[in-house]
Design a protein around this motif. Structure first.
Motif, PDB file in Angstrom:
ATOM      1  N   TRP A 197      -7.425  -0.140  -2.493  1.00  0.00           N
ATOM      2  CA  TRP A 197      -6.559   0.695  -1.649  1.00  0.00           C
ATOM      3  C   TRP A 197      -7.477   1.539  -0.779  1.00  0.00           C
ATOM      4  CZ3 TRP A 197      -6.314   5.927  -0.851  1.00  0.00           C
ATOM      5  CH2 TRP A 197      -5.120   6.491  -0.381  1.00  0.00           C
ATOM      6  N   TRP A 252       0.874  -1.177   0.000  1.00  0.00           N
ATOM      7  CA  TRP A 252       0.000   0.000   0.000  1.00  0.00           C
ATOM      8  C   TRP A 252       0.914   1.232   0.000  1.00  0.00           C
ATOM      9  CZ3 TRP A 252      -0.284   4.232   3.182  1.00  0.00           C
ATOM     10  CH2 TRP A 252      -1.479   4.964   3.253  1.00  0.00           C
ATOM     11  N   ARG A 265      -9.967   3.306  -3.346  1.00  0.00           N
ATOM     12  CA  ARG A 265      -9.615   3.342  -4.774  1.00  0.00           C
ATOM     13  C   ARG A 265      -9.408   1.893  -5.209  1.00  0.00           C
ATOM     14  NH1 ARG A 265      -5.501   6.541  -4.461  1.00  0.00           N
ATOM     15  NH2 ARG A 265      -6.676   8.415  -4.989  1.00  0.00           N
ATOM     16  N   SER A 313       1.401   5.422   0.155  1.00  0.00           N
ATOM     17  CA  SER A 313       0.675   6.579   0.705  1.00  0.00           C
ATOM     18  C   SER A 313       0.097   7.467  -0.393  1.00  0.00           C
ATOM     19  CB  SER A 313       1.585   7.383   1.637  1.00  0.00           C
ATOM     20  OG  SER A 313       2.768   7.788   0.975  1.00  0.00           O
ATOM     21  N   GLY A 314       0.712   7.475  -1.558  1.00  0.00           N
ATOM     22  CA  GLY A 314       0.199   8.299  -2.660  1.00  0.00           C
ATOM     23  C   GLY A 314      -0.993   7.694  -3.371  1.00  0.00           C
ATOM     24  N   GLY A 315      -1.305   6.417  -3.104  1.00  0.00           N
ATOM     25  CA  GLY A 315      -2.554   5.888  -3.634  1.00  0.00           C
ATOM     26  C   GLY A 315      -2.508   4.597  -4.426  1.00  0.00           C
ATOM     27  N   GLU A 316      -1.328   4.010  -4.637  1.00  0.00           N
ATOM     28  CA  GLU A 316      -1.261   2.784  -5.434  1.00  0.00           C
ATOM     29  C   GLU A 316      -1.234   1.525  -4.565  1.00  0.00           C
ATOM     30  OE1 GLU A 316       0.340   5.502  -6.323  1.00  0.00           O
ATOM     31  OE2 GLU A 316       0.474   5.652  -8.520  1.00  0.00           O
ATOM     32  N   VAL A 317      -1.459   0.407  -5.215  1.00  0.00           N
ATOM     33  CA  VAL A 317      -1.256  -0.914  -4.616  1.00  0.00           C
ATOM     34  C   VAL A 317      -0.354  -1.716  -5.557  1.00  0.00           C
ATOM     35  CG1 VAL A 317      -3.495  -1.014  -3.442  1.00  0.00           C
ATOM     36  CG2 VAL A 317      -3.286  -1.866  -5.791  1.00  0.00           C
TER      37      VAL A 317
END
Lengths: 241, 241, 241, 241
Positions: free
Chosen positions: C170, B170, C127, B172-176
């Motif tokens: 996410w 995970w 997301r 912090s900027g939003g990706e997985v």
């Protein structure tokens, strides 16, 4: 309309009278003929001796499903053709590898393994068992079908674990083989089907024809992309993403 | 005794002062150091600038598990080295690919896919979640661990379906991202592990070290064969089989 | 024509004014409405308080794809209904489990595992990333889509390794989750999809609707059999086989 | 020390003189004997007629690997025993199902499928082929081994796609069967092994013994947890997580 390209090495038929007698129009010709009977399928053929093996980027871009038969001349397929074929699969083109195509360069490049097996040519009878009755590729086939004579392929088959093993072959001489295997790689679907030695009239068998016909429908692209990218991205949700 | 060879491209450390400051002995040096603390593990290192990349057949034959870090010079690894490495895995050698090794030639050759992903360098915090708590590679790790800063990798990750996804990252900027993936190819076991960008001190993190250490034990060969064969066989049960 | 039955526990909507305000016709009503806009889909609904949960053998035999939402009353689904549903899937019926359906009796019976996960209700933003862009279920979805608020589900998710992980979620609070998972069991196809907590208007989201709509097409039966048999057989090839 | 419990239905041996002649101490006795020769393995047996089938929670908690043989009395295993066994596997206990154990309640509960197959009792010769030579379970076995007589099992075998198919059986009468299959469910590892009909002395065969012995080592727990939980959690990184 599904656009199918049948690629055949087309060497045995030119050099071996027995094979030529079975496949006067080549193995590609035999496959193109039975697929072409369906008006929803538009068939083209290509062979090793064609310029660029008949597999230019234009041809591949215009192909939904590529069928591949090769045996004695795998090494003569140029590496740039192999790269084009492999990348077309990863972009979404479906692909069906037949019999000795297990050792073709594109199959080995897509699998990442040796794709080795054991083999004998003793004219064994083969009984091909359906192991996944609900799979689209085996619809219309019963519990099994038989081939009076076939080259014997045996385990271990050096492939990655398939998505599904949908057929297993039983050979009268004593071997077993994972005869129908499905894979997906990138956006493309791949089907490996073991029957099809050049010295037997396998591609005239109605069950073999039905399976290849079903596989064309199964393998046709869901999504096809123009380029294979590893993109530098912006943070999701940012304005200029 | 497990024989480990740590291969590092070793270019950033020579050309970028910031990287050199983090890894004064190279990334390979850092990895060799923490693995070498275990007396059951015998560590050797090899780098791109060594003759034959330090990966002669003799070295590979004497390696149980090969660890690979590369990034800016993937193309400079000669194809014959790639073939040797790939074939060693298929014969039984274990292999661990770290971070940008997703785009190394051996990983792509073993996977058969693009191994593409999306990426950003914004110093995101990463939280790596364990998704398969009973897997040997994540023993001693809690529910998750955190990295204060890491390059961001995002899905889709262009790999074949792994045997198991054992960690998911995970950012912090939003990706997985599927950060820990296991595969087996031929006789060899393969582990891909996403953390390890050269500008962060990732390989000093105790959880990262524990995971790589566990992976060495997991990947060591069960069976190792001298040659990759596709044998012509006799009928089973016959005298001269 | 695809025959879809949408099963909803339908308890929260009767006892919680906030949920009733979001789903005045029930969650089943909301799902039936958007699916019903497609003339190729014939939708029926069924709920816990219906006789036999609305899932008699006749209804199941007349259902191509069963969609399941349940949460607070899993235990009130009688075991004979669970057996009927499970056996219908094994015979060929497609099934889509939504959100808290991960803990429904039919899902657990088909998976054979706990189907446990971790959870929080903090109104996190989610997301949902597409990890398999060529899968039929995610066609028309971009790289990701967002839900302003959703219950948080976290790994580890106690399921067997899915055939494919096609989406990963996410959550803004820090978790990840395998949000879209496909399986096949017997002749039936199964899709688990994580979004859909009752306190958020998730089933009005156009991406969620598109995914469920796609999943109906994906899950419809290829082969459907009337009985589950373990047959005593004759030797293949014998006259009275 | 690996703690193994061998569970046998133990009915045929009490009611059928031919079976009793082959297995005077019961099938469990024969298995316990060859495993017990290894001092690292501590063997216990349990049977259907024991109180609680000999499988109390205490026994299961003290078992690393449970071996299961059953055939004519599957239905007499109480459901609470089945739940205990299944949950023990999900917590981490290894489990080996032999032959007709394919239809045992615990196997079906763990697989989630019918586990059906086709069968004949014609005394066929079986040749069991190794399809995954590097798997720990088949170490010491050659390319194949033979059983002079065995009940015939045939495809389709109604199981979820195994993690790996490590053996495939060839029967002289014409069938094939996925004879060695591995799975993992929750924290536990599961091995299904087809040979072992009660009317043949299968468990005295040295290859069968080697495989079961290897499987005990393979299946022993990596991680074992006391409870199966679906926890309500705090946001990761918060003080009172």
């Amino acid at each position: 309309m599904i656009k199918v390209t049948v690629w055949n090495e087309f060497q045995h038929e030119k050099t071996d009278a027995d094979v030529a007698a079975i496949y006067p129009k080549g193995i590609h010709g035999a496959i193109a003929e039975f697929l072409g009977r369906n008006e929803e399928i538009q068939v083209r053929t290509a062979t090793l001796d064609d310029p660029d093996c008949g597999l230019t980027q234009d041809v591949l871009d215009d192909t939904d499903v590529l069928i591949w038969w090769g045996h004695m001349a795998h090494d003569r397929v140029p590496d740039d053709v192999v790269v084009r074929v492999k990348e077309s699969v990863l972009k979404g083109m479906g692909m069906i590898f037949l019999h000795s195509g297990h050792h073709s360069k594109p199959f080995k490049a897509l699998m990442g393994t040796t794709c080795n097996l054991t083999w004998r040519e003793d004219g064994d009878m083969e009984r091909v068992w359906v192991t996944a009755p609900a799979h689209p590729i085996v619809q219309g086939i019963g519990r099994y079908f038989e081939l009076d004579g076939e080259e014997t392929y045996g385990e271990p088959f050096g492939i990655p674990e398939p998505d599904e093993v949908i057929m297993i072959g039983w050979f009268s001489g004593g071997e077993v083989f994972r005869s129908g295997c499905t894979f997906h790689r990138g956006n493309g679907k791949i089907f490996y089907f073991q029957p099809g030695h050049e010295t037997f009239p396998i591609f005239y068998n109605e069950n073999v024809q039905k399976i290849i016909h079903n596989a064309v429908y199964w393998a046709k692209p869901v999504l096809r992309i123009p380029e294979l990218l590893c993109p530098h991205v912006k943070k999701p949700g940012t304005e200029n993403e």
